[in-house]
Write an enzyme that holds these catalytic residues in place. Structure first.
Site, PDB file in Angstrom:
ATOM      1  N   SER A 285       0.304  -1.908   4.225  1.00 35.61           N
ATOM      2  CA  SER A 285      -0.061  -1.017   5.325  1.00 35.61           C
ATOM      3  C   SER A 285       1.231  -0.541   5.968  1.00 35.61           C
ATOM      4  O   SER A 285       2.296  -1.142   5.784  1.00 35.61           O
ATOM      5  CB  SER A 285      -0.958  -1.737   6.340  1.00 35.61           C
ATOM      6  OG  SER A 285      -0.363  -2.948   6.783  1.00 35.61           O
TER       7      SER A 285
ATOM      8  N   GLU B 190       3.222   1.335   9.534  1.00 41.52           N
ATOM      9  CA  GLU B 190       3.190   1.714  10.947  1.00 41.52           C
ATOM     10  C   GLU B 190       3.986   2.993  11.157  1.00 41.52           C
ATOM     11  O   GLU B 190       5.109   3.125  10.687  1.00 41.52           O
ATOM     12  CB  GLU B 190       3.773   0.597  11.820  1.00 41.52           C
ATOM     13  CG  GLU B 190       3.770   0.958  13.310  1.00 41.52           C
ATOM     14  CD  GLU B 190       4.357  -0.142  14.170  1.00 41.52           C
ATOM     15  OE1 GLU B 190       3.684  -1.183  14.330  1.00 41.52           O
ATOM     16  OE2 GLU B 190       5.486   0.040  14.676  1.00 41.52           O
TER      17      GLU B 190
ATOM     18  N   HIS C 290       2.877  -5.507   5.970  1.00 44.52           N
ATOM     19  CA  HIS C 290       2.817  -4.364   6.884  1.00 44.52           C
ATOM     20  C   HIS C 290       4.242  -3.874   7.125  1.00 44.52           C
ATOM     21  O   HIS C 290       5.101  -4.626   7.584  1.00 44.52           O
ATOM     22  CB  HIS C 290       2.178  -4.796   8.212  1.00 44.52           C
ATOM     23  CG  HIS C 290       1.958  -3.681   9.179  1.00 44.52           C
ATOM     24  ND1 HIS C 290       0.979  -2.725   9.009  1.00 44.52           N
ATOM     25  CD2 HIS C 290       2.588  -3.358  10.337  1.00 44.52           C
ATOM     26  CE1 HIS C 290       1.004  -1.875  10.020  1.00 44.52           C
ATOM     27  NE2 HIS C 290       1.979  -2.230  10.839  1.00 44.52           N
TER      28      HIS C 290
END
Length: 287
Positions: free
Chosen positions: A8, A10, A259
């Site tokens: 994932s 950000e 992440h």
């Protein structure tokens, strides 16, 4: 290393036209890597609340990404905060990263709004009771700047999970063992929710050190020595090597999700993902 992790990313919301182009180029470059989700941050003190909302909706509608909107307790009443939750629900957003947030600019200590949420656990509980969202929260493998120690951070994470958070994303760190120690402590405390390591591919060594100082991440001497020896011309190659090595160690230790803090700069992140087997799906390319 044989297993390929889920990933994932950000992003942060743009504050200018140039930053808007950078965000869209970053989304276009990373969408083919099939992220589980992407998240969009708030600025310090909640200063980009509207920009965050606009970026979340655009990424969801135009890039087909599963977007998790950051939401904080800073400088807003409970009613105002939950109105944002309702707006996300209407826009089809189904994931929220619920955080306390940093103190507003000019303040040294976080002070809750008189009619607002006192902390992230209260915010998580309210979201869980009101809407059908997947709620993620933050976690600190090293003590939060406002925390007396890791034991308190583990206890606080358990409170957030018990309130309704289904997973946690950690602050960045330099050593895999830092994460493994924290993960073991969380398991011993009865925390069963997945804890996703936060990875910062270092775009700038000076910037990474400033970030570390703000969030309580310790900077090991070996990292300082390595970047000094590499010099400006060797900084990027070293950053890619260190991030890929850290990811590999985490995967070998059983980690299944990673992440990445992209800083809206996709090239280094994409290179690191390629090194750990996360490859692009041409069918997911965005025009």
């Amino acid at each position: 290393m044989t297993r390929v992790p889920a990933v994932s990313f950000e992003f942060f919301p743009p504050k200018s036209l140039d930053q808007s182009f950078r965000l869209w180029e970053t989304a276009r470059a990373l969408a083919p890597l099939r992220p589980d989700f992407v998240s969009v941050t708030y600025g310090a003190g909640g200063t980009t609340r509207q920009l965050t909302h606009e970026a979340v909706v655009a990424l969801s509608n135009h890039y087909g990404l599963n977007v998790a909107a950051h939401l904080t307790c800073v400088d807003a009443t409970r009613e105002e905060t939950m109105q944002i939750v309702d707006e996300y629900a209407k826009a089809g957003v189904r994931e929220i990263v619920a955080l306390r947030g940093d103190a507003p600019q000019g303040q040294q200590v976080f002070t809750p709004h008189p009619q607002g949420f006192a902390d992230s656990a209260q915010l998580i509980e309210a979201i869980a009771a009101r809407s059908d969202f997947t709620i993620r929260c933050g976690a600190y493998p090293e003590p939060h700047p406002d925390s007396p120690g890791t034991a308190a951070d583990v206890a606080w994470l358990k409170r957030k999970v018990d309130a309704g958070a289904s997973s946690a994303i950690t602050q960045f760190f330099f050593d895999a063992e830092t994460f493994f120690r924290f993960r073991d402590q969380c398991a011993a405390a009865g925390i069963e929710a997945p804890i996703i390591p936060g990875i910062l591919p270092i775009q700038s060594w000076a910037g990474a050190k400033r970030f570390a100082a703000r969030c309580g991440t310790s900077v090991p001497g070996w990292a300082e020595d390595a970047f000094v020896a590499a010099g400006p011309e060797g900084e990027r190659a070293l950053a890619a090597d260190l991030a890929a090595d850290l990811c590999g160690r985490l995967i070998d230790g059983g980690v299944e999700r990673l992440h990445f803090y992209t800083l809206n700069r996709p090239e280094l992140v994409a290179e690191v993902c390629g090194r750990i087997g996360v490859t692009a799906d041409p069918a997911r390319a965005v025009a």
